[in-house]
Scaffold this motif. Structure first.
Motif, short mmCIF file in Angstrom:
data_model
loop_
_atom_site.label_atom_id
_atom_site.label_comp_id
_atom_site.label_asym_id
_atom_site.label_seq_id
_atom_site.Cartn_x
_atom_site.Cartn_y
_atom_site.Cartn_z
N ASP A 154 0.72 -0.91 -0.43
CA ASP A 154 0.08 0.08 -0.67
C ASP A 154 1.02 0.96 0.00
OD1 ASP A 154 -1.95 2.24 0.05
OD2 ASP A 154 -2.86 1.39 1.78
N GLY A 181 -4.74 2.03 1.82
CA GLY A 181 -5.58 0.68 1.00
C GLY A 181 -5.25 0.00 0.29
N SER A 191 -4.74 -3.60 -2.08
CA SER A 191 -5.42 -4.99 -1.95
C SER A 191 -5.64 -4.62 -1.01
CB SER A 191 -5.51 -6.05 -3.15
OG SER A 191 -4.26 -7.23 -2.37
N TYR A 192 -6.43 -4.55 0.31
CA TYR A 192 -6.29 -4.89 1.10
C TYR A 192 -6.61 -5.95 1.80
CZ TYR A 192 -8.18 -4.68 6.06
OH TYR A 192 -8.59 -4.32 7.44
N SER A 193 -6.88 -7.38 1.21
CA SER A 193 -6.53 -8.83 1.77
C SER A 193 -5.76 -9.86 0.47
CB SER A 193 -6.52 -9.57 2.84
OG SER A 193 -8.80 -9.61 2.04
N PHE A 194 -5.88 -11.10 0.39
CA PHE A 194 -5.82 -11.67 -1.04
C PHE A 194 -6.31 -13.51 0.30
CE2 PHE A 194 -1.18 -10.68 -0.05
CZ PHE A 194 -0.85 -11.22 0.01
#
Lengths: 720, 599
Positions: free
Chosen positions: B105, B110, B113-116
């Motif tokens: 980031d 944010g 991608s916030y999560s993967f």
């Protein structure tokens, strides 16, 4: 570390906190004075040295007074709205924590036993750092082993030089207790099936028609080769010893299998192996095809010669038993890192963590089984596994002297550590602080290779720091270690007893849960930022335009329901907010009014003060329980509004309109009866079937006034 | 794993430290090349029924690819521009690059991608192959998609140079404002241009600087003039322009992006001014890198308009679209239109090899390549002018080089040539003929074996009306099902095929669509003839229900669970509004995306 990372990721604004964390103590370098990041030997444990480390750890834990524990995870929240908020009801908060514990992977487990040495009058610590990776170890295991990574957490770990390569290559896998049970059951089932099948006939599988010329030729060649080999064995039993047989053109390697002559089948495709089995079945009663699993997961195929039928049965039985033993051993080794948890559990020692609710939930979800549906069930089951848990963050809040010392300071682990353990050379004695407890770290001299100097945010080192902070906090609670015999369990100490098994579900929950009773109660030491929530008075709104600020929502609602009707408004993310009304009735009034406005396709809906919220037509509202349902869903969308839509799409009944049609038309009528509105409808050209046909010029103000009246009227009807 | 021949060569490894330089090189190579092959290494692939299955239509296959693209993260993208010369022997010149990615980031917004999601089996295979995760996570290049960039640009504003617009009419108020500004700037400037008073007390000079409202921009003196409208910005720029050439005005925005002030910077000479402008340009470039990052490469590929050659196209291109362009649209049609705007020509290498009869059965790229090696003589000289010298070769690079080689050989066999070579007199097919036809990969992608599929190679098209999804059979095998079903209802005495979709659900494919329809009708009306069927706990539904499951995205559970939920809810409503479409009942199913492009 958990406290720190969690706060970093959760607390708004993460950027400021992160930079502060980084500037206050650079991760690398390792020679910092106040930062005792260096010089502590932490044993690194991976797949390769788990067995011996486990043996050693068992002894260490047995003689320990308490054990520090810490976990590093691949993330904390799967979406920004899944952060725990102070305003969350206890069940909602637990759902959020459960989501986190289930979705993310544990990457490191830090375990640090502390033994009291009366001779040295010091604690001796043995920090261990276990790398974890949820590998698929059993072929029968068909769960997908998917886990989530939060980008910010991974990046954070990278800043502290977390070794992902070691973790993914060498990390230790695990089976939870439930998974183990399941695997053993499957194993037994499989074994029963096999023994039944082999005792009847091995004719199963059916014949494969030989379709192509190559198949026919291959089959014939194999038949000849096997015949030649078998004939040779029968005629000259010693010949097998002499090594490879010539006839097979060097294709076969001869071996012995369970004292019987055999040939290895190497380099055949699976189709060819099927053909070979068919040849053997059809033409040779005394040759048996046997498939065993060799080392490192490869399967070995052999053709074994057995001269009599009894011998053949014995051989098969032997093979089956080997297979079973082999599988059992594999299940046992697949338990992996859970052995450590089992060990800690069976020794019933005091476990010490810092802000460790989530860590404990992770431990439960990964090593015990799926997390229970409610927090008190969870508390009671974890209490059975770890009967004594102390949370240093909670301990810091129970002692006046410590609170004074920590005032204005961050409650994170490393901050507490550096405060309670100022580096010896720069130790400025504060009047209020007690002399630090002496703590020594013992490394194993024989094998220094797996020891690495500990660094912050490495689970092993964090577990060590947690233990140190705990020891120091104990002195503030006036616990005398000198009176401690080496075998004593600290948990039974009566000065400590009333402070253990109390955990805060999250840093901003303002509550503590008593693990022994499963009851959650407010934490008296917690300073609330928001007025206490009354959940019956709360409405959840989502899907409004992203430009609408929470303040505007509040203003809108106040315009309709009167100033002071809204106690507080809390923004979940840019697409959703929780609005708390002063009065409970306002909740349903609001929902009804919204439904009416949405059904009324006329100027009312455009001119109404609520239109700011309803603009875009995607705005939804529901009671607080819907919020819980949305949080409990396994979906994970980045924006709350998307999540809510996804959840509602799957379960229609969740979002049933809160009013039935009758009521709406009723309410509608009551608004219409309020004189002016009919003319609006008429001016619009819509004939809404009202009998009232005044022709009056009206202004916006009129309409607004009318709406206020309508609302009041409607409110009265509701109550009557 | 057998070391393939391609392992001898290695690609240029690109991290955030050498990215700028690599992009420049890539741009040059792209200009000189005919095609670009692309391959990506991700953190996982869908498992169970979430994979593309033989029963999937183009639409459901797209929805599954969309799910994968949205949940998994690319860690490496290999890009290989290459050129082909059909001289004899034909020559292939390739310039492989391997970009390491991590969705850091960079702008603290944010994004990207916030999560993967990660699949542990995927990661451990990668780890065993020697994948360097640390390199990826520590030094991977970040990126923002086009849409994310425009979002970020609305949130973050940095001082910038602004063009002076041709002057318009100036009102009295304007001219008063301007003359006041002018005199302020001129006065301030005099303090710096006047004869240097070196002997001055440093205290006095700093005091005078304080009084004149001077600040500093880097090492240069500057002053800030507050403005409250764009009009005033123009006036200040004009005033600065009037005074001297040695002043550089920078517009400073506030949090909402509106101009807050103009920062006037004093440069001591022409060279100094150029230096300053270069500095500003440089910091803008750095900022742009933070905005675009790796997407720069995608933009280059897009603007070069070279045909993109890829394997597993549907998965890779949905991934690229969602990470680097925009969120994926809800249906295939819109996706294809949107993709077309970015990459006009995409060739699925597996479509290409299916043009050669005997190759049709090849399960994967490795199989196709080794078959060609054995059966056809395609002399080819391969040149790779840039070598990195690293010995370990990531799987990803191997793949991109395999794609490149395979394409080279196939285009030789199929006589495909880039347009520039058409003068050679031979009949040349344009590569466009093979473009934009994707195969959803229901093939096992990871097996490196070279076995050919042992199944009939005649793909037959089956209408979705012929398919019935069956669940509730509690772990019976295909064979058991085939012998067990005919006892339950006469519909099952007819000929049908069974395919397990996951451990809870299987698909029955009937020869005759009437049988299937009739059966479904009886099931929905709970006809007594099905008593045995129901009491065994069996359930069945038509394709419409499956389609709905995919559309709603009920990916989290077993297929049986998902079908159960949807079918109980819409038992009768779906029968009326069915629309049948075709599937290719074979593992070599094909999606002709041209059908989707009649727009």
């Amino acid at each position: 570390m958990q406290g720190r990372l969690r706060r970093l990721v959760r607390a708004p604004p993460p950027r400021a906190l992160l930079s502060r964390a980084l500037s206050s103590s650079p991760p690398s370098g390792g020679g910092g004075g106040g930062d005792v990041g260096s010089g502590v030997a932490v044993k690194q444990v991976t797949r390769g040295n788990l067995a011996e480390a486990l043996e050693e750890l068992r002894g260490r834990v047995r003689e320990a007074a308490f054990v520090g524990l810490d976990l590093e995870m691949s993330g904390v929240t799967s979406a920004p709205w899944r952060d725990t908020f102070e305003l969350d009801r206890a069940d909602v908060r637990y759902l959020k924590l459960r989501d986190s514990a289930e979705r993310f992977a544990a990457l490191q487990l830090g375990v640090c036993p502390f033994r009291w040495d009366p001779a040295k009058s010091a604690f001796v610590a043995h920090p261990h750092n276990f790398f974890i990776f949820p590998r698929k170890e059993l072929p029968s295991d068909c769960s997908s082993h998917e886990f989530l990574c939060q980008t910010a957490s991974i990046d954070f770990l990278a800043k502290y030089q977390f070794d992902f390569n070691t973790c993914f290559r060498e990390g230790i896998s695990y089976l939870s207790r439930e998974q183990e049970e399941e695997a053993v059951q499957k194993l037994n089932l499989l074994h029963q099936d096999r023994t039944c099948a082999s005792s009847t006939t091995s004719e199963e599988g059916g014949d494969m028609p030989l379709k192509s010329a190559s198949d026919i030729l291959f089959t014939e060649r194999m038949k000849m080769n096997f015949k030649e080999w078998r004939d040779l064995l029968v005629s000259k039993p010693d010949s097998h010893l002499s090594g490879n047989i010539k006839c097979a053109a060097g294709q076969f390697q001869t071996v012995f299998f369970k004292m019987r002559p055999a040939i290895m089948l190497i380099g055949f495709s699976s189709h060819q192996l099927k053909l070979i089995q068919q040849v053997l079945r059809k033409n040779f009663r005394d040759l048996v095809y046997i498939c065993t699993s060799g080392e490192d997961d490869t399967s070995e195929k052999r053709v074994v010669y057995s001269d009599t039928d009894e011998d053949k049965i014995m051989l098969m039985k032997d093979v089956q038993e080997d297979l079973l033993k082999n599988r059992e051993a594999r299940v046992k080794s697949a338990i992996g890192i859970r052995h450590v948890i089992d060990l800690l559990s069976s020794e019933r020692k005091l476990i010490v963590g810092h802000s460790c609710f989530l860590d404990i939930a992770q431990v439960y979800s990964k090593f015990v089984g799926p997390l229970p549906s409610s927090i008190n069930e969870f508390a009671l089951s974890i209490h059975k596994i770890f009967p004594h848990i102390a949370d240093t963050r909670h301990l810091m809040s129970v002692n006046q002297a410590v609170q004074k010392l920590m005032r204005q300071k961050s409650k994170s682990l490393s901050s507490a550590f550096s405060l309670l353990y100022p580096a010896s050379h720069s130790c400025v004695e504060k009047p209020s602080s007690l002399a630090p407890v002496r703590i020594e770290v013992e490394g194993d001299e024989t094998e220094t290779s797996c020891f690495i100097s500990g660094a912050k945010h490495e689970a092993g080192y964090d577990a060590y720091m947690t233990g140190c902070v705990f020891a120091q906090l104990c002195t503030y609670l006036d616990i005398k270690f000198e009176q401690l015999s080496p075998q004593d369990n600290l948990a039974t100490n009566n000065k400590l007893h009333k402070h253990i098994n109390l955990l805060s579900p999250s840093w901003n929950s303002g509550t503590v849960i008593d693990l022994s009773s499963g009851m959650e109660r407010p934490d008296p030491g917690y300073m609330r930022r928001y007025p206490a929530a009354v959940y019956d008075n709360i409405v959840l709104i989502w899907g409004f335009m992203s430009k609408v600020r929470p303040k505007e929502i509040k203003d809108c609602i106040c315009k309709v329901f009167g100033p002071g009707s809204v106690t507080s408004i809390f923004s979940i993310d840019s697409t959703a907010a929780l609005v708390q009304f002063t009065k409970r009735e306002s909740v349903s009034d609001f929902l009804d009014l919204k439904a009416v406005l949405e059904r009324t396709d006329s100027a009312i809906s455009i001119l109404h003060p609520m239109s700011t919220i309803l603009e875009g037509g995607q705005t939804r509202a529901a009671k607080y329980d819907t919020y819980r349902d949305i949080c409990s869903s396994s979906e994970s969308k980045y924006l709350f509004a998307d999540q809510a839509e996804a959840v509602c799409a799957t379960s229609k009944d969740l979002l049933q309109e809160n009013v039935d049609d009758n009521l709406i038309s009723d309410v509608h009528q009551s608004i219409l009866d309020g004189t002016v509105l009919t003319s609006v409808n008429k001016a619009d050209g819509t004939n809404s079937g009202s009998k009232n046909e005044d022709d009056a010029d009206i202004t916006c103000q009129h309409i607004l006034d009318a709406l206020h009246d309508g609302r009041a009227l409607f409110g009265r009807r509701m109550r009557s | 794993m057998a070391a393939p021949r391609a392992a001898a060569a290695s690609a240029k490894q690109v991290t955030r430290w050498n990215f700028a330089e690599a992009v420049r090189e890539l741009e040059a190579h792209l200009g000189a090349c005919d095609y670009v092959s692309v391959a990506a290494q991700k953190t996982g692939a869908p498992t169970g029924w979430r994979r593309a299955l033989p029963v999937d239509t183009a639409e459901t296959a797209y929805l599954k690819a969309k799910l994968a693209a949205e949940s998994f993260q690319p860690l490496q993208v290999a890009v290989c521009p290459f050129l082909l010369r059909n001289s004899s022997p034909s020559t292939l010149v390739a310039y492989p690059y391997n970009f390491h990615l991590f969705p850091r980031d960079e702008l603290q917004l944010g994004m990207p991608s916030y999560s993967f999601s990660c699949q542990s089996s995927y990661l451990s295979t990668m780890a065993n192959d020697g994948f360097d995760f640390n390199m990826c996570i520590y030094d991977g290049i970040s990126y923002l998609s086009r849409v994310q960039e425009s979002l970020a640009r609305q949130k973050i504003f940095t001082p910038c140079l602004r063009q002076l617009l041709p002057s318009t009419r100036i009102s009295v108020a304007d001219s008063v404002f301007m003359s006041r500004i002018k005199s302020r700037i001129a006065h301030w400037r005099k303090g710096h241009t006047g004869p240097s008073k070196k002997d001055d007390d440093p205290l006095i000079s700093s005091l005078s600087r304080l009084l004149s409202g001077g600040e500093s921009y880097g090492s240069r003196p500057s002053m800030s003039i507050d403005v409250c409208s764009d009009r005033q910005v123009q006036l200040v720029l004009e005033a600065v322009n009037h005074i001297s050439d040695d002043l550089v005005p920078l517009v400073v925005p506030d949090k909402a992006g509106a101009a807050r002030a103009v920062c006037v910077i004093f440069t001591s000479s022409k060279e100094d001014k150029n230096l300053l402008l270069m500095d500003i340009q440089k910091s803008e470039d750095e900022q742009n890198f933070k905005y675009r990052g790796f997407r720069e490469v995608i933009d280059l590929l897009s603007s070069s308009q070279k045909p993109i050659i890829s394997y597993n196209c549907l998965n890779d291109l949905t991934m690229m679209h969602s990470k680097f362009v925009a969120p994926l649209p809800p249906n295939m049609h819109e996706f294809m239109c949107s993709l077309k705007l970015v990459f006009s020509n995409v060739v699925d290498i597996s479509h290409l090899w299916r043009q050669i009869g005997p190759l049709r059965k090849a399960k994967n790229i490795q199989a196709a390549l080794s078959f060609l090696q054995r059966q056809y003589f395609v002399p080819m000289e391969i040149k790779m002018p840039q070598q990195d010298g690293t010995s370990s070769v990531a799987k990803n690079e191997q793949n991109v080089l395999r794609i490149t080689k395979l394409f080279a050989k196939l285009s030789n066999l199929l006589k495909i040539g880039p347009e520039c070579q058409l003068q050679s007199g031979e009949q040349c097919a344009a590569v466009e003929e093979y473009c934009n036809i994707f195969y959803p990969s229901c093939m096992v992608e990871d097996s490196d074996g070279v076995d050919f599929a042992n199944e009939p190679d005649t793909a037959k098209t089956v209408s979705t009306d012929n398919i019935i999804f069956l669940w509730g059979f509690r772990g019976k095998s295909v064979k058991e099902l085939k012998s067990y079903l005919p006892g339950l209802h006469q519909a099952f005495s007819e000929d049908f095929e069974v395919k397990l979709l996951d451990k809870t659900c299987s698909a029955l494919i009937f020869r005759n669509s009437d049988t299937a329809m009739q059966l479904l009708k009886e099931i929905s009306s709970e006809s007594p003839s099905l008593n045995n069927f129901f009491s065994e706990g069996l359930k069945a539904a038509g394709f419409e229900v499956y389609r709905k499951v995919c559309r709603l995205g009920l990916w989290d559970s077993d297929l049986a669970e998902a079908l159960d939920g949807v079918s109980s809810e819409t038992a009768d409503s779906t029968l009326s509004e069915r629309n049948s479409s075709q599937i290719y009942w074979n593992s070599s199913s094909m999606l002709d995306l041209k059908e989707y492009l009649e727009c």
